[in-house]
Design an enzyme around this catalytic site. Sequence first.
Site, PDB file in Angstrom:
ATOM      1  N   GLY A 124      -3.985 -10.326  -9.504  1.00  0.00           N
ATOM      2  CA  GLY A 124      -2.970 -11.274  -9.055  1.00  0.00           C
ATOM      3  C   GLY A 124      -1.754 -11.347  -9.944  1.00  0.00           C
ATOM      4  O   GLY A 124      -1.084 -12.384  -9.986  1.00  0.00           O
ATOM      5  N   SER A 125      -1.408 -10.241 -10.624  1.00  0.00           N
ATOM      6  CA  SER A 125      -0.201 -10.326 -11.460  1.00  0.00           C
ATOM      7  C   SER A 125       1.053 -10.433 -10.596  1.00  0.00           C
ATOM      8  O   SER A 125       2.023 -11.092 -10.989  1.00  0.00           O
ATOM      9  CB  SER A 125      -0.123  -9.153 -12.431  1.00  0.00           C
ATOM     10  OG  SER A 125       0.080  -7.949 -11.746  1.00  0.00           O
TER      11      SER A 125
ATOM     12  N   HIS B 245       3.603  -1.674  -2.535  1.00  0.00           N
ATOM     13  CA  HIS B 245       2.761  -0.494  -2.689  1.00  0.00           C
ATOM     14  C   HIS B 245       3.225   0.268  -3.926  1.00  0.00           C
ATOM     15  O   HIS B 245       4.431   0.455  -4.119  1.00  0.00           O
ATOM     16  CB  HIS B 245       2.870   0.386  -1.438  1.00  0.00           C
ATOM     17  CG  HIS B 245       1.948   1.563  -1.491  1.00  0.00           C
ATOM     18  ND1 HIS B 245       0.585   1.436  -1.301  1.00  0.00           N
ATOM     19  CD2 HIS B 245       2.183   2.865  -1.748  1.00  0.00           C
ATOM     20  CE1 HIS B 245       0.026   2.627  -1.432  1.00  0.00           C
ATOM     21  NE2 HIS B 245       0.964   3.505  -1.692  1.00  0.00           N
TER      22      HIS B 245
ATOM     23  N   ASN C 258       4.409  -6.317   2.004  1.00  0.00           N
ATOM     24  CA  ASN C 258       3.431  -5.695   1.108  1.00  0.00           C
ATOM     25  C   ASN C 258       4.189  -5.012  -0.029  1.00  0.00           C
ATOM     26  O   ASN C 258       5.344  -4.633   0.123  1.00  0.00           O
ATOM     27  CB  ASN C 258       2.603  -4.646   1.861  1.00  0.00           C
ATOM     28  CG  ASN C 258       1.520  -4.038   0.980  1.00  0.00           C
ATOM     29  OD1 ASN C 258       0.869  -4.739   0.188  1.00  0.00           O
ATOM     30  ND2 ASN C 258       1.312  -2.736   1.095  1.00  0.00           N
TER      31      ASN C 258
ATOM     32  N   GLU D  37       0.375   0.673  11.064  1.00  0.00           N
ATOM     33  CA  GLU D  37      -0.044   1.887  10.339  1.00  0.00           C
ATOM     34  C   GLU D  37       0.017   1.643   8.834  1.00  0.00           C
ATOM     35  O   GLU D  37       1.035   1.142   8.314  1.00  0.00           O
ATOM     36  CB  GLU D  37       0.889   3.048  10.711  1.00  0.00           C
ATOM     37  CG  GLU D  37       0.330   4.392  10.320  1.00  0.00           C
ATOM     38  CD  GLU D  37       1.313   5.526  10.583  1.00  0.00           C
ATOM     39  OE1 GLU D  37       1.152   6.590   9.977  1.00  0.00           O
ATOM     40  OE2 GLU D  37       2.254   5.333  11.369  1.00  0.00           O
ATOM     41  N   LEU D  38      -1.036   2.005   8.116  1.00  0.00           N
ATOM     42  CA  LEU D  38      -1.177   1.685   6.686  1.00  0.00           C
ATOM     43  C   LEU D  38      -0.013   2.252   5.853  1.00  0.00           C
ATOM     44  O   LEU D  38       0.272   3.444   5.917  1.00  0.00           O
ATOM     45  CB  LEU D  38      -2.504   2.251   6.167  1.00  0.00           C
ATOM     46  CG  LEU D  38      -2.833   1.914   4.706  1.00  0.00           C
ATOM     47  CD1 LEU D  38      -3.137   0.438   4.554  1.00  0.00           C
ATOM     48  CD2 LEU D  38      -4.002   2.759   4.213  1.00  0.00           C
ATOM     49  N   ASP D  39       0.614   1.367   5.077  1.00  0.00           N
ATOM     50  CA  ASP D  39       1.673   1.748   4.125  1.00  0.00           C
ATOM     51  C   ASP D  39       2.819   2.517   4.790  1.00  0.00           C
ATOM     52  O   ASP D  39       3.453   3.370   4.157  1.00  0.00           O
ATOM     53  CB  ASP D  39       1.095   2.588   2.958  1.00  0.00           C
ATOM     54  CG  ASP D  39       0.040   1.825   2.171  1.00  0.00           C
ATOM     55  OD1 ASP D  39       0.120   0.590   2.091  1.00  0.00           O
ATOM     56  OD2 ASP D  39      -0.877   2.483   1.636  1.00  0.00           O
TER      57      ASP D  39
ATOM     58  N   ILE E  71      -7.790  -3.554   4.999  1.00  0.00           N
ATOM     59  CA  ILE E  71      -6.837  -3.120   6.013  1.00  0.00           C
ATOM     60  C   ILE E  71      -6.823  -4.180   7.110  1.00  0.00           C
ATOM     61  O   ILE E  71      -7.881  -4.604   7.586  1.00  0.00           O
ATOM     62  CB  ILE E  71      -7.230  -1.740   6.559  1.00  0.00           C
ATOM     63  CG1 ILE E  71      -7.075  -0.723   5.426  1.00  0.00           C
ATOM     64  CG2 ILE E  71      -6.370  -1.356   7.756  1.00  0.00           C
ATOM     65  CD1 ILE E  71      -7.547   0.663   5.762  1.00  0.00           C
TER      66      ILE E  71
ATOM     67  N   GLN F 160       7.759  -3.243 -12.982  1.00  0.00           N
ATOM     68  CA  GLN F 160       8.837  -3.225 -11.975  1.00  0.00           C
ATOM     69  C   GLN F 160       8.422  -3.949 -10.695  1.00  0.00           C
ATOM     70  O   GLN F 160       9.257  -4.564 -10.024  1.00  0.00           O
ATOM     71  CB  GLN F 160       9.262  -1.784 -11.673  1.00  0.00           C
ATOM     72  CG  GLN F 160       9.808  -1.053 -12.885  1.00  0.00           C
ATOM     73  CD  GLN F 160      10.934  -1.834 -13.558  1.00  0.00           C
ATOM     74  OE1 GLN F 160      11.868  -2.289 -12.892  1.00  0.00           O
ATOM     75  NE2 GLN F 160      10.858  -2.007 -14.869  1.00  0.00           N
TER      76      GLN F 160
HETATM   77  C1  GRF Z   1      -0.458  -3.499  -7.437  1.00  0.00           C
HETATM   78  O1  GRF Z   1      -0.431  -2.241  -8.041  1.00  0.00           O
HETATM   79  C2  GRF Z   1       0.141  -3.434  -6.070  1.00  0.00           C
HETATM   80  O2  GRF Z   1       1.175  -2.503  -5.960  1.00  0.00           O
HETATM   81  C3  GRF Z   1      -1.021  -2.996  -5.228  1.00  0.00           C
HETATM   82  O3  GRF Z   1      -2.126  -3.640  -5.789  1.00  0.00           O
HETATM   83  C4  GRF Z   1      -1.883  -3.951  -7.152  1.00  0.00           C
HETATM   84  C5  GRF Z   1      -2.047  -5.417  -7.291  1.00  0.00           C
HETATM   85  O4  GRF Z   1      -1.992  -5.838  -8.628  1.00  0.00           O
HETATM   86  N1  GRF Z   1      -0.778  -3.299  -3.839  1.00  0.00           N
HETATM   87  P1  GRF Z   1      -2.042  -7.386  -8.937  1.00  0.00           P
HETATM   88  O5  GRF Z   1      -3.342  -7.946  -8.349  1.00  0.00           O
HETATM   89  O6  GRF Z   1      -0.832  -8.039  -8.329  1.00  0.00           O
HETATM   90  O7  GRF Z   1      -2.035  -7.477 -10.441  1.00  0.00           O
END
Ligand code: GRF
Length: 226
Positions: A20-21, A117, A115, A151-153, A100, A181
């Site tokens: 959850g960062s 990614h 989302n 569709e995924l991502d 998903i 980032q």
């Molecule tokens: C991140 O790398 C994000 O891009 C991906 O899952 C990870 C989640 O990290 N979708 P966090 O739980 O937010 O630390």
Amino acid sequence: MGAGNGPTAPGIGVLVSGSGSNLQAILDAAAAGSIPAPVRLVVSNRPEAYALQRAAEAGVEGRVIQHHDYPDRETFDTAVAEALEDAGVDLVVLAGFMRILSEGFVRRFEGRLLNIHPSLLPLYRGLHTHRRALEAGDREHGCTVHFVTPELDAGPSIIQARVPIEPDDGPDTLARRVLTQEHRIYPLAVRWFVQGRLELRGGIPHLDGQPLLEPVTIRPDDPLPH
Ligand code: GRF
């Protein structure tokens, strides 16, 4: 509470499965007022997710909805959707949610489902993106915030942060620099949305009324756009 937290501010819901960062970056931005809308609910499909602790510490309701308590994906997704709607959520933010989502869920929140990614989409959809970028010998990697489509991502990209790959990078060092980032661009995209500046029109993200035919691009040393 800032002026943006009144009853008309769009409510944010965040779906998580892990650390959850990214959730933390969004909670911090909401607390600082740079995201002028409240996080109303955090849903985790895993009870042990550290993200739930982050929600509790921020005074945000956290809910565990476990997929194995439901007979299939559709009923699980309906339970999640109803929890979000009951909490007054308008914008759904996926932040490390490792399930998903069904087409029904995606359609229900179409244009209000984001989302992040960890790759420069359309490169490397799916898992193990850092390792795959290294194995391909890429010189740049990064992360992308996009609207979610079934569709995924594959949904249309809003903003990307591009990160140079250093000669001695391994998957972990690279992941850490990309994650830094992520914590810059995700709160920014959420802010644009809740300010009413970002919308999905005809399948194309628009920022301040202009179509984003390419995502907004930033690099680590760039100041964040307004
Ligand atoms: C991140 O790398 C994000 O891009 C991906 O899952 C990870 C989640 O990290 N979708 P966090 O739980 O937010 O630390």
